[in-house]
Write an enzyme that holds these catalytic residues in place. Structure first.
Site, PDB file in Angstrom:
ATOM      1  N   TYR A 137      15.052  31.850   4.224  1.00  0.00           N
ATOM      2  CA  TYR A 137      13.863  32.604   4.631  1.00  0.00           C
ATOM      3  C   TYR A 137      13.933  33.011   6.090  1.00  0.00           C
ATOM      4  CZ  TYR A 137      11.347  31.550   0.327  1.00  0.00           C
ATOM      5  OH  TYR A 137      10.954  31.488  -0.979  1.00  0.00           O
ATOM      6  N   ARG A 197       0.900 -10.805   7.514  1.00  0.00           N
ATOM      7  CA  ARG A 197       0.938  -9.634   6.639  1.00  0.00           C
ATOM      8  C   ARG A 197       2.187  -8.818   6.945  1.00  0.00           C
ATOM      9  NH1 ARG A 197      -4.193  -9.537   8.882  1.00  0.00           N
ATOM     10  NH2 ARG A 197      -3.623  -7.641  10.020  1.00  0.00           N
ATOM     11  N   ARG A 241     -11.161   0.506  14.060  1.00  0.00           N
ATOM     12  CA  ARG A 241     -11.008   1.295  12.835  1.00  0.00           C
ATOM     13  C   ARG A 241     -12.075   0.805  11.852  1.00  0.00           C
ATOM     14  NH1 ARG A 241      -5.182   1.482   9.865  1.00  0.00           N
ATOM     15  NH2 ARG A 241      -5.577  -0.755   9.723  1.00  0.00           N
ATOM     16  N   HIS A 253      -6.561  -6.846  12.718  1.00  0.00           N
ATOM     17  CA  HIS A 253      -5.286  -6.134  12.827  1.00  0.00           C
ATOM     18  C   HIS A 253      -4.987  -5.885  14.303  1.00  0.00           C
ATOM     19  CE1 HIS A 253      -1.908  -4.005  11.359  1.00  0.00           C
ATOM     20  NE2 HIS A 253      -2.357  -2.779  11.506  1.00  0.00           N
ATOM     21  N   CYS A 303      13.281  25.194   2.210  1.00  0.00           N
ATOM     22  CA  CYS A 303      12.392  25.841   1.239  1.00  0.00           C
ATOM     23  C   CYS A 303      11.521  24.769   0.572  1.00  0.00           C
ATOM     24  CB  CYS A 303      13.185  26.558   0.164  1.00  0.00           C
ATOM     25  SG  CYS A 303      14.509  27.595   0.773  1.00  0.00           S
ATOM     26  N   ASP A 347      11.519  23.767  -2.619  1.00  0.00           N
ATOM     27  CA  ASP A 347      12.218  22.908  -3.575  1.00  0.00           C
ATOM     28  C   ASP A 347      13.708  22.746  -3.291  1.00  0.00           C
ATOM     29  OD1 ASP A 347       9.815  22.812  -5.147  1.00  0.00           O
ATOM     30  OD2 ASP A 347      10.289  24.871  -5.726  1.00  0.00           O
ATOM     31  N   LYS A 360       0.841  -1.198   0.000  1.00  0.00           N
ATOM     32  CA  LYS A 360       0.000   0.000   0.000  1.00  0.00           C
ATOM     33  C   LYS A 360       0.876   1.249   0.000  1.00  0.00           C
ATOM     34  CE  LYS A 360      -0.299  -0.401   4.994  1.00  0.00           C
ATOM     35  NZ  LYS A 360      -1.038  -0.972   6.098  1.00  0.00           N
TER      36      LYS A 360
HETATM   37  C1  LIG Z   1      -0.369  -1.782   6.894  1.00  0.00           C
HETATM   38  C2  LIG Z   1      -0.986  -2.972   7.437  1.00  0.00           C
HETATM   39  C3  LIG Z   1      -0.217  -4.076   7.868  1.00  0.00           C
HETATM   40  C4  LIG Z   1       1.283  -4.071   7.888  1.00  0.00           C
HETATM   41  O1  LIG Z   1       1.754  -3.605   9.110  1.00  0.00           O
HETATM   42  P1  LIG Z   1       3.314  -3.452   9.403  1.00  0.00           P
HETATM   43  O2  LIG Z   1       3.394  -2.953  10.771  1.00  0.00           O
HETATM   44  O3  LIG Z   1       3.831  -2.472   8.401  1.00  0.00           O
HETATM   45  O4  LIG Z   1       3.899  -4.790   9.211  1.00  0.00           O
HETATM   46  C5  LIG Z   1      -0.878  -5.215   8.257  1.00  0.00           C
HETATM   47  N1  LIG Z   1      -2.238  -5.268   8.254  1.00  0.00           N
HETATM   48  C6  LIG Z   1      -3.007  -4.230   7.890  1.00  0.00           C
HETATM   49  C7  LIG Z   1      -4.476  -4.357   7.922  1.00  0.00           C
HETATM   50  C8  LIG Z   1      -2.419  -3.040   7.469  1.00  0.00           C
HETATM   51  O5  LIG Z   1      -3.162  -2.021   7.107  1.00  0.00           O
END
Ligand SMILES: *Cc1c(COP(=O)(O)O)cnc(C)c1O
Length: 789
Positions: free
Chosen positions: A681, A641, A555, A584, A729, A731, A457
């Site tokens: 600046y 994951r 969430r 998660h 700045c 850029d 992602k």
């Molecule tokens: C981003 C994400 C992960 C990965 O988590 P890390 O801490 O980067 O390993 C796992 N599960 C879900 C649902 C996520 O959104």
């Protein structure tokens, strides 16, 4: 090499069955394919820590492979032959040792901590004209790499050069039995790969085993204790101490180490009675190929490693992996110093080009032009690189995967520059080898059955989209996960075929997702209904979905009290099929919250168990992210994951991981300012001493957080820290290089890199944030470049 399979069985002491055939090459990587398959390949299957390549035997048979060396009996197929051994690497080592014994030319072994590859390539350049020489490709120097490279010997070479690399005691013994060098070259000795040795002396003794049967030994007495130990140990041999050779002109070679390498090459030439080397310049050996965006939506693969047939084969393999659905263009220069006749050399090149499925061949140089008729595909020839740059057609490049492979004197870097998508000098360099290292680090902690989702992602946490996904697909990851549908669509357009989960699937994009075989995360009854309707509208059924459960993060996801209803609803929805159920863990990286996390895991177990039990087919359950893989092995379930860990960061600092990204730029201007002057600046940078200030073209619009200004962050110039002066700045920004000597305009600057203190973890600490935010903040206008060995 050329052996009958039955003969191989006898040499390695394996059991032979099936049909005999002639074996001319060895394939150990089932994904490597394009070049070898025309030439009597034998596929070697092994059980590794992370995967078992016996699974690919069927696939290799389908691709036409007829000879197999395996570690267990497999189902026989008509027309195929099998050799079964206990350990495939040992069998290859034995075969290589046999093959070496047949060789009549001179064998050179190179070992040492650094410089093996540079010296190997340098020696190959200084050979007497017309001498056919073999050298191991790239750094094929391991327990597997050495036998593979010995087996590539054709037999009529006059000289063969092999690298030997070791990381623990006992390994050199085995490599020596294979290489049995007549001449050994020792390069530098240092503390690289030291972890498995008691001390430097032990490591030197181990390396010296390579020379136990050699008659001539080249070394450099500057490198102690190795020099002293060699002189004492091998007193009866012909010793060539490179330190005794006249120094090559300073102008020719760069630093001290490079000069010592030149002396080693000179000593080697003396040992071989070759003419004195000319030393026009030190070879720059680019070990890794570079993948970047080209003009007109092309992908450029620039392989600047020396050009010979073996390295061409490896590069064509890589092109095959990267190209996927794209058409393929190869730009190749004439090949020098092959030791083959031109007829034979270009005949072989044409065969490789045909087997690699090249759509357009572009030859540069007078020789290729002469052999134009050998190339059956679309083709174009130019006398020089300059002419190619001026006249190459857009059609040969647009939308394609383009491999540039040129001998050094053809200076393909100019062509690479001309074909690269133009953007400013700041680039994010992504080390794909480091990413594979991290992937394997985490895989080693999983049970072999546990599947893996790679989180790509947000453009792979800022590291870029397609190339990272392509690598992960190639490495056999099970799923990719993106945040939004359009990220997934982009991957599909580029040819990524593996399953992709979309985490934030919103109803507006359901049709698009179905059209692109993207699998949604479903987190509530409304999204379940909407998605089922979209599936039905598209005329599909049993479309894979992933159910998200809320176990405490709050969430997205089904709550525990909704599970009963969910189990009732699912059977009434034949439009969808639950591929996985997941949750998660929001505190897996916080030991102080472990009680909470354990309760979450228990809740996940109940909830996902109930859903799985209500369905008439098996579903995958998963809840562990990177931190949980390390900290809660009991929560692996069927799949994990992997996100942050892939990009090189652990839940706490972890030296075993390799950060993958480097943000680099170049100095555009340097000025000297008196004490009391102010910079930038708001005059926020006040100089308290006479200062040297450099401007670099990277600002907050590139993702360099404005709160890093006024000395809160230091970039690196020539390995030294240079603090940011004044405000950042949009850029650009200014850095103080007063204390860094010998800096010039155009010099390279590291904004962040894997180096300790300059890494995204350190930057995150300054900003009071996490490495995730630092990495994903590098803006889209910064070009990504991918490096791969
Ligand atoms: C981003 C994400 C992960 C990965 O988590 P890390 O801490 O980067 O390993 C796992 N599960 C879900 C649902 C996520 O959104």
């Amino acid at each position: 090499m050329e052996y009958q399979l039955s003969q191989i069985a006898a040499i390695v002491g394996g059991g032979f069955s099936g049909t005999d055939s002639t074996v001319q090459s060895v394939v150990t990587d089932s994904r490597s394919l394009t070049c070898e398959l025309g030439t009597g390949p034998m596929f070697v299957a092994m059980c590794g820590a992370n995967h078992d390549s016996h699974d690919f035997i069927g696939e290799m048979r389908a691709r036409g492979v007829r000879a197999f060396l395996t570690e267990r009996a497999v189902d026989a197929a008509p027309g195929c032959g099998y050799v079964v051994v206990r350990n495939a690497i040992e069998a290859l080592q034995r075969l290589a040792s046999y093959h070496r014994a047949q060789f009549r030319g001179t064998v050179v072994g190179i070992t040492g901590s650094n410089g093996k590859t540079v010296i190997k390539e340098w020696i190959a350049e200084e050979l007497p004209a017309g001498m056919k020489c073999y050298r191991s490709p790239k750094s094929y120097n391991s327990q597997l790499g050495v036998p593979l490279s010995v087996l590539m010997l054709e037999g009529d070479e006059r000289l063969a050069i092999f690298e030997a690399g070791i990381s623990k005691p006992g390994e050199m013994e085995r490599l020596e039995r294979i290489i049995r060098p007549d001449v050994v070259v020792f390069t530098s000795i240092g503390d690289a790969h030291q972890e498995n040795f008691l001390n430097l002396d032990q490591k030197c003794l181990e390396k010296m085993i390579l020379a136990r049967g050699a008659s001539r030994i080249v070394y450099h007495s500057h490198y102690e204790p190795l020099g002293r130990m060699i002189a004492a140990h091998f007193a009866g041999r012909k010793l060539y101490d490179a330190a005794a050779f006249p120094r090559v002109p300073e102008a020719v070679v760069g630093n001290e180490a490079s000069r010592r390498n030149a002396q080693i090459v000179e000593a080697f030439c003396a040992a071989m009675d070759f003419p004195e080397p000319a030393f026009s310049s030190a070879p720059e050996v680019a070990m890794r190929l570079e993948v970047k965006e080209g003009i007109n939506d092309s992908v450029l693969i620039n392989d600047a490693y020396n050009l010979d047939l073996n390295s061409l084969a490896l590069a064509l393999d890589y092109l095959h992996n990267v190209a996927l659905s794209r058409r393929r263009t190869l730009v190749l220069s004439d090949i020098a110093q092959s030791g083959l006749s031109d007829d034979e050399l270009y005949g072989r090149v044409a065969g490789m080009v045909a087997r690699a499925g090249i759509d357009t061949f572009i030859g540069i140089g007078p020789k290729l032009k002469r052999y134009a008729s050998l190339f059956a595909c679309e083709r174009e020839f130019f006398a020089s690189t300059g002419e190619c740059i001026a006249r190459i057609g857009r059609d040969a490049v647009a939308g394609r995967a383009v491999l540039l492979k040129g001998a050094r004197e053809f200076r393909f870097e100019r062509l690479a520059h001309a074909l690269a998508r133009k953007s400013h000098t700041t680039v994010l360099e992504v080390d794909l080898d480091a990413m594979i290292h991290n992937l394997n680090y985490f895989r080693a902690q999983l049970s072999p059955r546990t599947k893996l989702v790679a989180m790509v992602k947000a453009g792979s946490y800022g590291a870029g989209d397609f190339e990272v996904a392509q690598m992960l697909q190639h490495e056999g990851v099970d799923y990719l996960a993106v945040a939004f549908a359009d990220e997934g669509v982009l991957l599909r357009e580029r040819g990524i075929a593996m399953p992709i989960v979309v985490l934030n699937a919103d109803a507006d994009s359901f049709d698009l997702m179905i059209a692109n075989r993207l699998e949604p995360e479903i987190y509530g009854f409304r999204s379940l209904d909407d998605f089922a309707a979209a599936v039905s509208h598209a005329g599909e059924a049993r479309y894979p979905i992933h159910l998200k459960l809320d176990t405490g993060m709050h969430r997205l996801g089904f709550m525990e009290e909704e599970i009963g209803r969910l189990c009732e609803v699912l059977p009434t929805r034949p439009e969808v099929k639950v591929a996985s159920v997941f949750s998660h863990l929001n505190c897996a990286d916080m030991p102080e919250e472990d009680a909470y996390t354990r309760a979450q895991i228990a809740r996940f177990d109940r909830m996902s168990g109930a859903v799985a039990a209500s369905l008439p087919y098996p579903v995958l359950r998963h809840t562990a992210n990177s931190a949980a893989i390390e900290r809660f092995p009991e929560a692996q379930y069927d799949m994990c994951r992997l996100g942050l860990g892939l990009y090189g960061f652990g839940w706490r600092h972890n030296d075993a991981l390799r950060p993958v990204s480097t943000l680099r730029t170049r100095i555009v201007q340097i000025r000297r300012l008196a004490a009391g002057e102010t910079v930038g600046y708001g005059r926020a940078g006040r100089l308290t001493r006479p200062s040297v200030v450099a401007t670099i073209p990277v600002g907050y619009a590139d993702g360099l957080d404005r709160r890093l200004g006024c000395g809160r962050w230091s970039v690196r110039v020539g390995g030294e820290a240079a603090p940011v002066v004044g405000r950042i700045c949009m850029d650009s920004c200014m850095i103080d290089i007063t204390d860094v000597h010998g800096v010039a305009e155009g010099d390279e600057v590291l904004i962040f890199s894997p180096a300790a203190g300059n890494d995204p973890e350190a930057m995150a600490r300054v900003l009071g944030t996490i490495p995730y935010e630092v990495m994903t903040s590098v803006s889209g206008r910064v070009k990504r470049i991918y490096l791969k060995e």
